[in-house]
Design a protein around this motif. Structure first.
Motif, PDB file in Angstrom:
ATOM      1  N   ASP A 170       3.826  19.340  -3.626  1.00 20.19           N
ATOM      2  CA  ASP A 170       2.530  18.721  -3.886  1.00 20.19           C
ATOM      3  C   ASP A 170       2.561  17.225  -3.592  1.00 20.19           C
ATOM      4  O   ASP A 170       3.508  16.524  -3.960  1.00 20.19           O
ATOM      5  N   VAL A 171       1.527  16.734  -2.941  1.00 22.60           N
ATOM      6  CA  VAL A 171       1.335  15.297  -2.777  1.00 22.60           C
ATOM      7  C   VAL A 171       0.532  14.803  -3.983  1.00 22.60           C
ATOM      8  O   VAL A 171      -0.547  15.306  -4.264  1.00 22.60           O
TER       9      VAL A 171
ATOM     10  N   LYS B 212       7.733  10.040  -7.440  1.00 21.50           N
ATOM     11  CA  LYS B 212       8.570  10.578  -6.381  1.00 21.50           C
ATOM     12  C   LYS B 212       8.091  10.088  -5.019  1.00 21.50           C
ATOM     13  O   LYS B 212       6.970   9.595  -4.863  1.00 21.50           O
ATOM     14  N   LYS B 213       8.943  10.239  -4.043  1.00 20.42           N
ATOM     15  CA  LYS B 213       8.612   9.869  -2.667  1.00 20.42           C
ATOM     16  C   LYS B 213       7.328  10.569  -2.221  1.00 20.42           C
ATOM     17  O   LYS B 213       7.074  11.711  -2.589  1.00 20.42           O
ATOM     18  N   ASP B 214       6.501   9.871  -1.468  1.00 20.16           N
ATOM     19  CA  ASP B 214       5.250  10.352  -0.865  1.00 20.16           C
ATOM     20  C   ASP B 214       4.076  10.385  -1.846  1.00 20.16           C
ATOM     21  O   ASP B 214       3.001  10.890  -1.506  1.00 20.16           O
ATOM     22  N   THR B 215       4.254   9.849  -3.059  1.00 20.02           N
ATOM     23  CA  THR B 215       3.118   9.718  -3.972  1.00 20.02           C
ATOM     24  C   THR B 215       2.159   8.661  -3.434  1.00 20.02           C
ATOM     25  O   THR B 215       2.586   7.602  -2.955  1.00 20.02           O
ATOM     26  N   ILE B 216       0.851   8.948  -3.506  1.00 19.71           N
ATOM     27  CA  ILE B 216      -0.169   7.988  -3.088  1.00 19.71           C
ATOM     28  C   ILE B 216      -0.638   7.231  -4.319  1.00 19.71           C
ATOM     29  O   ILE B 216      -1.053   7.833  -5.310  1.00 19.71           O
ATOM     30  N   LEU B 217      -0.576   5.899  -4.266  1.00 19.30           N
ATOM     31  CA  LEU B 217      -0.936   5.070  -5.410  1.00 19.30           C
ATOM     32  C   LEU B 217      -2.124   4.187  -5.074  1.00 19.30           C
ATOM     33  O   LEU B 217      -2.228   3.668  -3.957  1.00 19.30           O
TER      34      LEU B 217
ATOM     35  N   GLU C  99      -9.164  11.886   0.105  1.00 23.00           N
ATOM     36  CA  GLU C  99      -9.149  11.718   1.558  1.00 23.00           C
ATOM     37  C   GLU C  99      -7.724  11.565   2.068  1.00 23.00           C
ATOM     38  O   GLU C  99      -7.422  11.955   3.208  1.00 23.00           O
ATOM     39  N   TYR C 100      -6.857  10.991   1.246  1.00 19.51           N
ATOM     40  CA  TYR C 100      -5.449  10.851   1.619  1.00 19.51           C
ATOM     41  C   TYR C 100      -4.644  12.133   1.329  1.00 19.51           C
ATOM     42  O   TYR C 100      -3.424  12.118   1.336  1.00 19.51           O
ATOM     43  N   LYS C 101      -5.360  13.209   1.074  1.00 19.88           N
ATOM     44  CA  LYS C 101      -4.774  14.551   0.932  1.00 19.88           C
ATOM     45  C   LYS C 101      -3.895  14.709  -0.301  1.00 19.88           C
ATOM     46  O   LYS C 101      -2.924  15.478  -0.286  1.00 19.88           O
TER      47      LYS C 101
ATOM     48  N   VAL D  56      -5.079  -1.769  -3.939  1.00 21.53           N
ATOM     49  CA  VAL D  56      -4.425  -1.431  -2.682  1.00 21.53           C
ATOM     50  C   VAL D  56      -3.959   0.021  -2.732  1.00 21.53           C
ATOM     51  O   VAL D  56      -3.440   0.475  -3.763  1.00 21.53           O
ATOM     52  N   PHE D  57      -4.141   0.734  -1.631  1.00 27.40           N
ATOM     53  CA  PHE D  57      -3.600   2.083  -1.518  1.00 27.40           C
ATOM     54  C   PHE D  57      -2.249   2.004  -0.821  1.00 27.40           C
ATOM     55  O   PHE D  57      -2.131   1.410   0.256  1.00 27.40           O
ATOM     56  N   ILE D  58      -1.235   2.586  -1.464  1.00 28.14           N
ATOM     57  CA  ILE D  58       0.100   2.595  -0.881  1.00 28.14           C
ATOM     58  C   ILE D  58       0.702   3.992  -0.993  1.00 28.14           C
ATOM     59  O   ILE D  58       0.304   4.792  -1.843  1.00 28.14           O
ATOM     60  N   ARG D  59       1.648   4.265  -0.128  1.00 28.71           N
ATOM     61  CA  ARG D  59       2.413   5.515  -0.193  1.00 28.71           C
ATOM     62  C   ARG D  59       3.861   5.163  -0.525  1.00 28.71           C
ATOM     63  O   ARG D  59       4.460   4.291   0.122  1.00 28.71           O
ATOM     64  N   SER D  60       4.406   5.814  -1.559  1.00 27.83           N
ATOM     65  CA  SER D  60       5.799   5.555  -1.909  1.00 27.83           C
ATOM     66  C   SER D  60       6.706   6.228  -0.880  1.00 27.83           C
ATOM     67  O   SER D  60       6.563   7.411  -0.591  1.00 27.83           O
ATOM     68  N   LYS D  61       7.619   5.459  -0.341  1.00 27.31           N
ATOM     69  CA  LYS D  61       8.574   5.991   0.644  1.00 27.31           C
ATOM     70  C   LYS D  61       9.931   6.264   0.011  1.00 27.31           C
ATOM     71  O   LYS D  61      10.896   6.595   0.704  1.00 27.31           O
TER      72      LYS D  61
END
Length: 340
Positions: A37-38, A65-70, A130-132, A100-105
């Protein structure tokens, strides 16, 4: 993670007070999500500080976790220890900078602060979709419950605990009242009320038994309470409140209502109700029935049987009492000797 939460795409996590364990609950839920899950994560305003000002104990951090959208404020983005990809900067400004929208890498701890208004939060949750993001969680600030409005999220969970009182009876009574306010039934006219063409200045609509309507203009709920007197006669059947149902307005209704005539009061949803147990019970006795236009999907109840002030309630007795009084599944994820 509970199936009832995973069945909702967006969930608000709300707390009745400080130190009920809201951040621990959020971390627990995040840890139980499926690896595929994202996740999307934001907050209504900013909740608390790194060290509790009362107990001087460290406040828990949020681990993602990695790939979380914040969606978080710019300063919080720099204070987060994850490797990050900046997706976009919004025009939503906060005291801690633009959202700000960020993705955890990478996995890591993050600092979270989001917008403070319902309209802004709706925009943020929509953008997370929208960011799935498969599952979206909105972290709530202390004693603020607007983010669990059905206009924003699909469902909500409530956190409570021993910090509300030094005995089970007090904790259960306070919790059950909040659950009741958040779970009020929809009024039969809800769909019709949604079709009313209201001006921004309209704060109440008074509907008589012949279905005639008076649109009351006001700036605040206090002004509504001051102006509503002359419209409360024995023909009134329904009062629709656009905004907050306060104790002042409720007491005004109690003082002016015809004794043997029932009145329905409808608010948008349970987050707009700010009345205590005593006033609510008085309204029931005087045939003033409170309904909502939009129902809140309150899923589960999390509780903390201990508090930093030293109170420690019996875990099993508290769980049973909460479940019996609210009808919700009550879950302790903290352990007997931990609190947040």
């Amino acid at each position: 993670m509970s199936k009832v939460i995973s069945n909702s795409r967006s969930t608000a996590i709300i707390g009745m007070d400080k130190n009920v364990g809201k951040t621990t609950v959020l971390n627990y839920i995040l840890s139980k999500t499926k690896g595929s899950d994202v996740l999307g994560l934001t907050s209504i305003g900013r909740d608390g500080e790194s060290v509790d000002r009362v107990t001087h104990t460290p406040k828990p951090k949020i681990y993602v976790k990695k790939d979380t959208i914040l969606a978080t404020a710019k300063i919080c983005m720099f204070q987060s220890d994850i490797t990050k990809e900046i997706l976009e900067s919004t025009g939503i400004n906060t005291p801690m900078g633009n959202i700000v929208f960020i993705r955890s890498k990478s996995d890591g701890y993050i600092d979270l602060a989001g917008p403070s208004t319902t309209s802004q939060m709706k925009e943020i949750v929509s953008k997370l979709k929208e960011y799935k993001a498969d599952q979206i969680y909105v972290d709530g600030a202390i004693s603020r419950m607007t983010q669990c409005s059905p206009a924003i999220v699909d469902s909500a969970v409530l956190c409570t605990g021993a910090v509300l009182g030094n005995n089970i009876k007090t904790v259960v009574e306070k919790t059950a009242h909040v659950v009741k306010m958040l779970s009020l039934p929809r009024h039969e006219l809800s769909d019709d009320l949604g079709k009313l063409e209201l001006l921004p200045s309209h704060r109440a609509v008074i509907i008589a038994n012949d279905q005639s309507k008076v649109f009351l203009e006001a700036q605040t709920s206090t002004e509504v309470a001051e102006k509503i007197d002359s419209f409360l006669d024995d023909k009134v059947e329904t009062i629709y409140i656009k905004g907050v149902l306060s104790e002042d307005l409720s007491k005004k209704l109690l003082s002016k209502k015809h004794k043997n005539k029932a009145i329905d009061v409808v608010v948008e949803d349970g987050t707009k109700i700010f009345i205590g147990i005593d006033v609510y019970n008085q309204m029931k006795r005087h045939l003033i029935n409170i309904y909502v236009q939009y129902h809140i999907n309150l899923k589960e109840l999390y509780y903390n049987p201990t508090s930093p002030t030293g109170a420690s309630l019996d875990d099993e007795d508290l769980r049973k009492a909460l479940q019996e009084s609210t009808g919700l599944n009550a879950i302790n994820v903290f352990g007997r000797d931990s609190y947040v």
